[in-house]
Design an enzyme around this catalytic site. Structure first.
Site, PDB file in Angstrom:
ATOM      1  N   ASN A 100     -34.282 -19.305 -33.173  1.00  0.00           N
ATOM      2  CA  ASN A 100     -32.879 -18.901 -33.043  1.00  0.00           C
ATOM      3  C   ASN A 100     -32.486 -18.510 -31.624  1.00  0.00           C
ATOM      4  OD1 ASN A 100     -30.201 -17.638 -33.959  1.00  0.00           O
ATOM      5  ND2 ASN A 100     -31.308 -15.856 -33.146  1.00  0.00           N
ATOM      6  N   SER A 151     -26.122 -26.040 -32.895  1.00  0.00           N
ATOM      7  CA  SER A 151     -24.696 -25.752 -32.715  1.00  0.00           C
ATOM      8  C   SER A 151     -23.891 -27.011 -33.004  1.00  0.00           C
ATOM      9  CB  SER A 151     -24.429 -25.298 -31.281  1.00  0.00           C
ATOM     10  OG  SER A 151     -23.040 -25.217 -31.011  1.00  0.00           O
ATOM     11  N   TYR A 164     -24.876 -26.656 -22.123  1.00  0.00           N
ATOM     12  CA  TYR A 164     -25.091 -26.142 -23.482  1.00  0.00           C
ATOM     13  C   TYR A 164     -25.058 -27.276 -24.498  1.00  0.00           C
ATOM     14  CZ  TYR A 164     -24.564 -23.175 -27.612  1.00  0.00           C
ATOM     15  OH  TYR A 164     -24.743 -22.557 -28.828  1.00  0.00           O
ATOM     16  N   SER A 167     -28.212 -29.286 -24.246  1.00  0.00           N
ATOM     17  CA  SER A 167     -29.389 -28.587 -24.775  1.00  0.00           C
ATOM     18  C   SER A 167     -29.423 -28.630 -26.293  1.00  0.00           C
ATOM     19  CB  SER A 167     -29.417 -27.143 -24.272  1.00  0.00           C
ATOM     20  OG  SER A 167     -28.439 -26.331 -24.902  1.00  0.00           O
ATOM     21  N   LYS A 168     -28.269 -28.494 -26.929  1.00  0.00           N
ATOM     22  CA  LYS A 168     -28.248 -28.495 -28.393  1.00  0.00           C
ATOM     23  C   LYS A 168     -28.409 -29.911 -28.948  1.00  0.00           C
ATOM     24  CE  LYS A 168     -27.909 -24.086 -29.012  1.00  0.00           C
ATOM     25  NZ  LYS A 168     -29.038 -23.337 -29.620  1.00  0.00           N
ATOM     26  N   ILE A 197     -18.803 -18.858 -34.687  1.00  0.00           N
ATOM     27  CA  ILE A 197     -19.268 -17.718 -35.477  1.00  0.00           C
ATOM     28  C   ILE A 197     -19.019 -16.461 -34.659  1.00  0.00           C
ATOM     29  CG2 ILE A 197     -21.229 -16.697 -36.691  1.00  0.00           C
ATOM     30  CD1 ILE A 197     -20.441 -19.479 -37.738  1.00  0.00           C
TER      31      ILE A 197
END
Length: 266
Positions: A100, A151, A164, A167-168, A197
Site C-alpha cells: 500500500n 490507482s 505518478y 508508476s501506477k 478517496i
C-alpha cells in the site's frame, strides 16, 4: 471505522498479513479491517507516532493479538529486508502482502524533475518489486495472496500527474505479470485501483486546503455515483481480494472509483 467486510462472510482468521503504509489513510483502514477479520498483523510505516496509533486501533478490536509495528523507510534496501525478517521471526509465516505504501507528486513532462521521477518510482515501483520478491518464498509456502494498492491513474491518463500515472501503470503491469508467474504455485496477485478517496495524500504532496476542497467538490461529479470514495470502500475490496472468498480471482485490477474509469469527458 466501520467496514462491511468485517460484517460479512469474509474472514482472515489465523492469516498473517504484512501491510505497508499502515500509519494513515488506506493502510490504517486496511490494518483495522484485517484485525476485525481475525488476521495477525505486521504493520509498516515511517511515522512512529501514527504507526503506534494504528496499532492501538487494531488492539482495540483484537485484544488477544498485538500487531507487530515496524518503522521502516521502504526506499532503503536493508529496511525492506528487515521488514520481512521481523515478520517471519515474529509469526513464522506470511499469508498476505498488501503493498500500500506510495507517494503522489504533481507535474507534467515540462515540470517534473528527474529527482521527482526517481522518488516516485523508488517507492511506488522499486520498493514494491523488492519487497514482493522477498516475500514470495513465504507466500508460496502458504499459497497466499498479494494485493497491490494502485490507482485510477494506472489505467487512465491525467494531465499534470505524469510520474505518478506512469508508476501506477507499472504497478498494474507488475500485478498481471506476477500473477502469471505465481499462479502455478497457487499465489494470487491482484490490485485495487481507487479513484478519489478522502485521505491526506494530496495534502502531503503540497496541495493547499482551499485547492484541495475545490478538488474534492469537483471530483464528486467525475464518477457515475456522484460521491467521493472512502477508505472503507477500498479496504473492503482489499480484504475480499486477500481472502479465500476471491480464491478464483488473480491478475485483476479492480477499480474502486464509483465508475470513473468508464466515463468520458462531456
Amino acid at each position: 471505522m466501520s467496514s462491511s467486510a468485517a460484517r460479512g462472510n469474509v474472514r482472515l482468521d489465523g492469516k498473517v498479513a504484512l501491510i505497508t503504509g499502515a500509519s494513515s489513510g488506506i493502510g490504517r483502514c486496511a490494518a483495522v479491517t484485517f484485525a476485525k477479520l481475525g488476521a495477525k498483523l505486521s504493520l509498516v510505516g515511517r511515522n512512529s507516532h501514527e504507526l503506534e496509533a494504528t496499532g492501538k486501533e487494531c488492539e482495540a478490536v483484537q485484544a488477544d493479538t498485538k500487531p507487530l509495528l515496524v518503522k521502516a523507510d521502504l526506499t532503503n534496501d536493508a529496511d525492506r529486508e528487515r521488514v520481512v525478517k521481523d515478520t517471519i521471526d515474529r509469526f513464522q509465516q506470511l499469508d498476505i502482502l498488501v503493498n500500500n505504501a506510495g507517494i503522489y507528486t504533481e507535474g507534467s513532462i515540462e515540470t517534473t524533475s528527474l529527482k521527482q521521477f526517481d522518488d516516485v518510482f523508488n517507492i511506488n515501483v522499486r520498493a514494491v518489486y523488492h519487497l514482493t520478491m522477498l516475500c514470495v518464498p513465504h507466500l508460496i509456502n502458504t499459497q497466499g495472496s498479494i494485493v497491490n494498492v494502485s490507482s485510477i491513474n494506472g489505467i487512465r491518463a491525467f494531465p499534470g500527474d505524469l510520474a505518478y500515472c506512469m508508476s501506477k501503470a507499472a504497478l498494474d503491469q507488475f500485478t498481471r505479470c506476477v500473477a502469471l508467474d505465481l499462479g502455478p504455485k497457487q499465489v494470487r496477485v491482484n490490485s485495487v485501483n481507487p479513484g478519489v478517496i478522502v485521505t491526506d495524500i494530496h495534502r502531503r504532496a503540497g496541495m493547499g486546503e482551499e485547492e484541495y476542497q475545490k478538488f474534492l467538490e469537483r471530483s464528486k461529479g467525475n464518477n457515475c455515483l456522484g460521491r467521493l470514495g472512502t477508505v472503507e470502500d477500498v479496504c473492503d475490496t482489499i480484504a475480499f481480494l486477500a481472502s479465500s472468498s476471491s480464491s478464483f480471482i488473480t491478475g485483476n485490477t479492480v477499480s474502486v472509483d464509483g465508475g470513473r474509469h468508464v466515463m468520458c469527458p462531456r
